[in-house]
Design a protein around this motif. Sequence first.
Motif, PDB file in Angstrom:
ATOM      1  N   LEU A  57     -20.579 -21.541 -20.251  1.00  0.00           N
ATOM      2  CA  LEU A  57     -19.972 -21.599 -21.587  1.00  0.00           C
ATOM      3  C   LEU A  57     -18.852 -22.635 -21.627  1.00  0.00           C
ATOM      4  O   LEU A  57     -18.690 -23.344 -22.635  1.00  0.00           O
ATOM      5  N   LYS A  58     -18.075 -22.741 -20.549  1.00  0.00           N
ATOM      6  CA  LYS A  58     -17.018 -23.760 -20.501  1.00  0.00           C
ATOM      7  C   LYS A  58     -17.618 -25.154 -20.598  1.00  0.00           C
ATOM      8  O   LYS A  58     -17.104 -26.018 -21.329  1.00  0.00           O
ATOM      9  N   LYS A  59     -18.724 -25.395 -19.878  1.00  0.00           N
ATOM     10  CA  LYS A  59     -19.385 -26.700 -19.938  1.00  0.00           C
ATOM     11  C   LYS A  59     -19.907 -26.972 -21.337  1.00  0.00           C
ATOM     12  O   LYS A  59     -19.812 -28.086 -21.849  1.00  0.00           O
ATOM     13  N   GLU A  60     -20.454 -25.939 -21.975  1.00  0.00           N
ATOM     14  CA  GLU A  60     -20.972 -26.083 -23.331  1.00  0.00           C
ATOM     15  C   GLU A  60     -19.843 -26.421 -24.305  1.00  0.00           C
ATOM     16  O   GLU A  60     -19.988 -27.291 -25.175  1.00  0.00           O
ATOM     17  N   ILE A  61     -18.701 -25.771 -24.153  1.00  0.00           N
ATOM     18  CA  ILE A  61     -17.549 -26.035 -25.019  1.00  0.00           C
ATOM     19  C   ILE A  61     -17.056 -27.467 -24.817  1.00  0.00           C
ATOM     20  O   ILE A  61     -16.741 -28.166 -25.788  1.00  0.00           O
ATOM     21  N   LYS A  66     -16.571 -33.060 -26.853  1.00  0.00           N
ATOM     22  CA  LYS A  66     -16.877 -34.472 -26.723  1.00  0.00           C
ATOM     23  C   LYS A  66     -17.691 -34.955 -27.923  1.00  0.00           C
ATOM     24  O   LYS A  66     -17.457 -36.045 -28.445  1.00  0.00           O
ATOM     25  N   ASP A  67     -18.669 -34.172 -28.349  1.00  0.00           N
ATOM     26  CA  ASP A  67     -19.496 -34.536 -29.510  1.00  0.00           C
ATOM     27  C   ASP A  67     -18.639 -34.642 -30.762  1.00  0.00           C
ATOM     28  O   ASP A  67     -18.842 -35.514 -31.603  1.00  0.00           O
ATOM     29  N   ARG A  68     -17.674 -33.745 -30.924  1.00  0.00           N
ATOM     30  CA  ARG A  68     -16.830 -33.746 -32.107  1.00  0.00           C
ATOM     31  C   ARG A  68     -15.879 -34.948 -32.092  1.00  0.00           C
ATOM     32  O   ARG A  68     -15.586 -35.526 -33.148  1.00  0.00           O
TER      33      ARG A  68
END
Length: 70
Positions: A57-61, A66-68
């Motif tokens: 979940l940390k990696k996903e966040i 980064k995308d934002r």
Amino acid sequence: MSFVNGDIGLLVTFLVILFFLMFVIALVVNVIKFVGKQSSQEKDLKIEELHNEIEELKKEIEGLKKDRNV
């Protein structure tokens, strides 16, 4: 003489019963230890799974941040 033999028989019976009770108590204690150890291993496994899920979940966040920012 029969009185002495009776006492010895009673003593032997008492010792046999005492030995049997000690054996039963030791068996129960070992079973309790085994069950406790097994549940402890299951808890450790669940904790490890939760830790891995948190890392994912940390990696996903981080990826979403980064995308934002881009």
